[in-house]
Design a protein around this motif. Structure first.
Motif, short mmCIF file in Angstrom:
data_model
loop_
_atom_site.label_atom_id
_atom_site.label_comp_id
_atom_site.label_asym_id
_atom_site.label_seq_id
_atom_site.Cartn_x
_atom_site.Cartn_y
_atom_site.Cartn_z
N LEU A 111 0.76 -1.07 -0.04
CA LEU A 111 0.05 -0.28 0.19
C LEU A 111 1.03 1.23 0.09
CD1 LEU A 111 -2.87 -0.95 2.37
CD2 LEU A 111 -3.03 -1.04 -0.19
N HIS A 112 2.08 1.40 0.47
CA HIS A 112 2.93 2.38 0.64
C HIS A 112 3.26 2.69 -0.83
CE1 HIS A 112 2.99 2.74 4.78
NE2 HIS A 112 3.30 1.32 5.11
N GLN A 113 3.72 1.71 -1.69
CA GLN A 113 4.13 1.90 -3.02
C GLN A 113 2.88 2.50 -3.67
OE1 GLN A 113 7.41 1.42 -4.13
NE2 GLN A 113 6.58 2.69 -5.81
N LEU A 114 1.59 1.96 -3.44
CA LEU A 114 0.57 2.36 -4.35
C LEU A 114 0.25 3.86 -3.71
CD1 LEU A 114 -2.14 2.12 -5.70
CD2 LEU A 114 -3.05 1.03 -3.71
N ASN A 115 0.53 4.27 -2.74
CA ASN A 115 0.22 5.58 -2.27
C ASN A 115 1.29 6.46 -3.01
OD1 ASN A 115 -1.90 5.11 -0.43
ND2 ASN A 115 -0.49 4.73 1.21
N ARG A 116 2.60 5.94 -3.31
CA ARG A 116 3.60 6.82 -4.34
C ARG A 116 2.77 7.15 -5.63
NH1 ARG A 116 8.69 7.51 -2.31
NH2 ARG A 116 9.21 6.54 -0.59
N TYR A 117 2.43 6.09 -6.37
CA TYR A 117 1.76 6.34 -7.40
C TYR A 117 0.76 7.23 -7.39
CZ TYR A 117 4.68 2.11 -8.75
OH TYR A 117 5.75 1.59 -9.29
N ILE A 118 -0.28 7.14 -6.62
CA ILE A 118 -1.29 8.01 -6.43
C ILE A 118 -0.82 9.49 -6.21
CG2 ILE A 118 -3.41 8.48 -4.82
CD1 ILE A 118 -3.67 5.61 -4.30
N TYR A 163 2.91 9.48 4.10
CA TYR A 163 3.08 10.85 4.34
C TYR A 163 4.32 11.25 4.85
CZ TYR A 163 2.62 15.77 6.02
OH TYR A 163 2.85 17.00 6.33
N LEU A 164 4.53 10.72 6.00
CA LEU A 164 5.90 10.70 6.77
C LEU A 164 7.02 10.29 5.89
CD1 LEU A 164 4.89 9.73 10.35
CD2 LEU A 164 4.89 11.94 9.38
N GLU A 165 6.98 9.32 5.13
CA GLU A 165 8.22 8.84 4.11
C GLU A 165 8.47 9.90 3.31
OE1 GLU A 165 7.50 4.99 2.26
OE2 GLU A 165 7.02 4.22 4.26
N PHE A 166 7.37 10.24 2.60
CA PHE A 166 7.50 11.64 1.62
C PHE A 166 8.03 12.83 2.15
CE2 PHE A 166 3.67 9.60 -0.76
CZ PHE A 166 4.36 8.34 -0.91
N ILE A 167 7.61 13.10 3.38
CA ILE A 167 8.24 14.30 4.04
C ILE A 167 9.83 14.39 4.26
CG2 ILE A 167 8.43 15.30 6.39
CD1 ILE A 167 6.02 16.66 4.52
N LYS A 168 10.34 13.02 4.74
CA LYS A 168 11.62 12.78 4.79
C LYS A 168 12.32 12.91 3.73
CE LYS A 168 14.91 9.25 6.43
NZ LYS A 168 14.81 7.88 6.86
N GLU A 169 11.80 12.29 2.52
CA GLU A 169 12.30 12.53 1.09
C GLU A 169 12.53 13.97 0.68
OE1 GLU A 169 10.31 9.94 -1.32
OE2 GLU A 169 11.02 8.10 -0.17
#
Length: 332
Positions: free
Chosen positions: A85-92, A271-277
C-alpha cells in the motif's frame, strides 16, 4: 507541414502516427540545440522525416516519461508480489502531483490472497473517490469492467514489475501478444518485460501507454510544506492548523494530528516517508544557489536557440582580435 503523435521512441528515432500511417523521424538540429525533450504522446510537426516543432502539451508525467494522457491506471498485484500500500500511495501521490486522474486496478484476484484486503482497500480509497477495479488477467475476471475504464481515453499503465500490466493488455487484445514473465520465487519480484514506453491501440476507441515497470519513485523534487497537498485525506484538515507551515508531525495545535484517527495509518505513514524525502531535497537545494542559463529565447513568438555566455564571449574576443588586426594594418 504534417502533424502527428509520437507513439514510440527507439534510440534516436521517433515514430510518428499521423492517423493514416507511421513515419520514422529524427529531430531537427535546432530542437537539439534548444534541448527540447520529446516524449511519447507528444504531438509534433514534421516534414521530410524531421521533427520541427513540439505542439504544447496538455499534461505530462516525468516518470515514466509520457505526455498528453487522460488518466493513469495504477496496477497492483494482490499476491505475487504481495500488495504494498505504501508503493500504491506513491503512485497515487504522483498522479496527484501531475494532476492526472487515477484508476486503481488490483490484479491476480485468482491467487490465494487475504480476502479482508478487498474491504480494507475499499475503506481507504473509495472515500477518496478513486475508481477501483479487481481483475484476474489469467482467468479473465473483471476484464470487461477494466476495459470500460479505458474507453475513449489514452491511459498510461504504471506499477511495479510483475504485477501483470502486459497480461492485462493481452487479456483485452490477445493479438498484441505482449511479452510477460513470471514473478521470481526467490525475490517475489517481477522482471522488466516492457523495455520502453509505447502507445498501443487496443481498439478503435482506446489507447494505452505500456511502460517499463518501475519502483524508484521518490519525492525528491518537492518541498516539505507541499507534500500534504498530495494527500486529500490530510490536506482537508491543514487549514485548521495553527501554523501555516505545519508539517503535521509533532507541531503544537496541528489540526491534522487532532484528526489523525480519521486518516488511515498506511496513508499517514506514506506521508511521513515523503516528508523525509522532501526534507532531503530541501537540504540539497539550499546550497545550490547557482542559476542555470536558459537554452532558448522567444523572438517574435518563436523559440530561438540561445547562444551560451561562454560562446558569446568567445565570439566577442574573435571580433576584438579582428578589429585590432584591421587597425594594425591601417597603421602600416
Amino acid at each position: 507541414m504534417e502533424q502527428g503523435q509520437i507513439y514510440k521512441i527507439h534510440s534516436d528515432f521517433y515514430y510518428v502516427d499521423d492517423g493514416q500511417k507511421t513515419h520514422e523521424c529524427k529531430i531537427r538540429e535546432v530542437l537539439k540545440k534548444q534541448k527540447e525533450k520529446i516524449l511519447v504522446g507528444d504531438f509534433v510537426e514534421f516534414e521530410n522525416g524531421a521533427i520541427t516543432k513540439i505542439i504544447p502539451r496538455k499534461n505530462f508525467i516525468k516518470r515514466p516519461s509520457v505526455a498528453n494522457v487522460d488518466q493513469i491506471i495504477i496496477v497492483s498485484a494482490l499476491k505475487e508480489p504481495d500488495l504494498d500500500l505504501h508503493q500504491l500511495n506513491r503512485y497515487i501521490a504522483l498522479s496527484k502531483y501531475y494532476n492526472v486522474p487515477a484508476v486503481l486496478c488490483f490484479n491476480k484476484e485468482d491467487l490465494e490472497w487475504d480476502k479482508k484486503l478487498k474491504e480494507k482497500i475499499k475503506n481507504i480509497y473509495e472515500p477518496l473517490r478513486y475508481k477501483i477495479v479487481f481483475t484476474s488477467a489469467t482467468e479473465h475476471k473483471g476484464i470487461k469492467n477494466f476495459e470500460r475504464q479505458l474507453t475513449d481515453k489514452t491511459s498510461v499503465l504504471c506499477g511495479n514489475s510483475g504485477v501483470g500490466k502486459s497480461s492485462l493488455i493481452n487479456a483485452i487484445n490477445p493479438d498484441l501478444n505482449l511479452r510477460t514473465k513470471q514473478v521470481s520465487e526467490k525475490t517475489q519480484r517481477g522482471t522488466h518485460t516492457t523495455r520502453h514506453c509505447e502507445i498501443i491501440k487496443l481498439n478503435d476507441s482506446s489507447r494505452i501507454v505500456d511502460t517499463p515497470g518501475f519502483s524508484n519513485v521518490k519525492f525528491d523534487f518537492i518541498l516539505p510544506a507541499d507534500v500534504d497537498l498530495l494527500f486529500d485525506d490530510i490536506s482537508k484538515f491543514r487549514d485548521g492548523c495553527k501554523y501555516a507551515d505545519c508539517l503535521h508531525i509533532h507541531e503544537d495545535k496541528c489540526n491534522v494530528l487532532s484528526n489523525i484517527d480519521k486518516i488511515d495509518k498506511t496513508r499517514y505513514e506514506s506521508y511521513l516517508e515523503f516528508i523525509k524525502e522532501a526534507k532531503e531535497y530541501k537540504e540539497k537545494i539550499k546550497f545550490e544557489g547557482h542559476k542555470q542559463e536558459q537554452t532558448k529565447k522567444i523572438v517574435n513568438n518563436k523559440h530561438i536557440a540561445k547562444i551560451s555566455e561562454k560562446k558569446r564571449q568567445s565570439a566577442r574576443n574573435t571580433c576584438k582580435q579582428k578589429i585590432y588586426k584591421d587597425i594594425e594594418n591601417e597603421d602600416e
